[in-house]
Design an enzyme around this catalytic site. Structure first.
Site, PDB file in Angstrom:
ATOM      1  N   ASN A 135       0.826  -1.232  -0.044  1.00 25.97           N
ATOM      2  CA  ASN A 135       0.116  -0.182   0.031  1.00 25.97           C
ATOM      3  C   ASN A 135       1.100   1.147  -0.004  1.00 25.97           C
ATOM      4  OD1 ASN A 135      -1.836   1.963   0.721  1.00 25.97           O
ATOM      5  ND2 ASN A 135      -2.225   1.345   2.638  1.00 25.97           N
ATOM      6  N   GLU A 137      -5.229  -5.087  10.853  1.00 30.00           N
ATOM      7  CA  GLU A 137      -4.152  -3.731  11.030  1.00 30.00           C
ATOM      8  C   GLU A 137      -4.551  -3.165  12.310  1.00 30.00           C
ATOM      9  OE1 GLU A 137      -2.301  -2.804   7.041  1.00 30.00           O
ATOM     10  OE2 GLU A 137      -4.088  -1.701   7.233  1.00 30.00           O
TER      11      GLU A 137
HETATM   12  P1  PGA Z   1       3.058   0.278   7.733  1.00 34.70           P
HETATM   13  O1  PGA Z   1       1.647   0.486   7.017  1.00 34.70           O
HETATM   14  O2  PGA Z   1       3.586  -1.189   7.137  1.00 34.70           O
HETATM   15  O3  PGA Z   1       3.807   1.305   7.207  1.00 34.70           O
HETATM   16  O4  PGA Z   1       2.835   0.238   9.237  1.00 34.70           O
HETATM   17  C1  PGA Z   1       0.682  -0.730   6.878  1.00 34.70           C
HETATM   18  C2  PGA Z   1      -0.703  -0.352   6.209  1.00 34.70           C
HETATM   19  O5  PGA Z   1      -1.044   0.884   6.829  1.00 34.70           O
HETATM   20  O6  PGA Z   1      -1.105  -0.777   5.552  1.00 34.70           O
END
Ligand code: PGA
Length: 250
Positions: A10, A166
């Site tokens: 993402n 998440e």
């Molecule tokens: P991060 O973000 O890997 O930078 O913690 C994950 C996400 O928001 O999908």
């Protein structure tokens, strides 16, 4: 039937057109392991990246969509437009959308429905805040988000949904849920999916973990019985680290 692991980057609000094409070219120049790998660039780069991906196994995802098929919605993008540009997935209900842009559980349900009707698959994000975890409300919160997010999903389309757990406190913070903490929530989510769609479909549905996944912690997270890959933010902006995470899923 074994679930094929799915790792999706993402990119959030990162990468100009030139930077996006350079990143995707870097990924394409390297062997991609035998897992499903997706990338979600910003809207402005979707078309150029889509052209680069033609003939490759990398799949394209959008970071958001609108829940109506078309109309007077200035600044919004529909599922059909995303499918037309080559997207296979749309991320729905990322915690940044929920927290910074006022997205509601019900709105996320409408977006998942719109994605499926428009020919896309949905990556539905759920996750608790630190305050909710400390108040022992994690399962209640993710259960509520899951149920609302699936409001418009018939069993026949269940496998077109990927659920990403998440924890908000782990996103972009460098704090990862321990494999045991993540597995506990994933097992709970799979149980809820079994209650909704039946055990057989629930056993085939893929559940990603997201929140500070890095090359050094990915393998242990992905080896948990109910963790079927990851949604990767910061570590997806760099070819070697994203590829290392993809390999950890292979
Ligand atoms: P991060 O973000 O890997 O930078 O913690 C994950 C996400 O928001 O999908």
């Amino acid at each position: 039937m074994a679930r094929v692991k799915f790792v999706c980057g993402n990119w959030k609000m990162h990468k100009t057109l030139g930077e996006a094409v350079a990143l995707v070219d870097g990924l394409l120049a390297s062997p991609i392991p035998h897992v499903e790998v997706g990338i979600a660039p910003p809207f402005t780069a979707l078309h150029a990246v889509s052209k680069r991906l033609a003939g490759s196994k990398l799949v394209l995802a959008a970071q958001n969509l609108h829940f109506e098929a078309e109309g007077a919605y200035t600044g919004e993008v529909s599922a059909a437009m995303l499918a037309d540009v080559g997207c296979r997935y749309a991320i729905v209900g990322h915690s940044e959308r929920r927290q910074l842009f006022g997205e509601t559980d019900a709105g996320c349900g409408k977006k998942v429905g719109a994605a499926l009707r428009g020919g896309l698959r949905a990556i539905l994000c759920v996750g608790e805040t630190l305050a909710e975890r400390e108040a022992q409300r994690t399962l209640e919160v993710v259960g509520r988000q899951l149920e609302a997010g699936l409001a418009e999903v018939e069993a026949g389309r269940a496998l077109d949904v990927v659920v990403a757990y998440e924890p908000v406190w782990a996103i972009g913070t460098g704090k990862t849920a321990t494999p045991a903490q993540a597995q506990e929530v994933h097992a709970f989510l799979r149980g809820r999916l079994a209650a909704r769609f039946g055990a057989e479909l629930a056993s085939q549905l893929r559940l990603q973990y997201g929140g500070s996944v890095k090359p050094g912690n990915a393998a242990e997270l992905f080896s948990q019985p109910d963790i079927d890959g990851g949604l990767i933010g910061g570590a997806a902006l760099d070819v070697p680290s994203f590829l290392a995470i993809c390999k950890a899923a292979g």
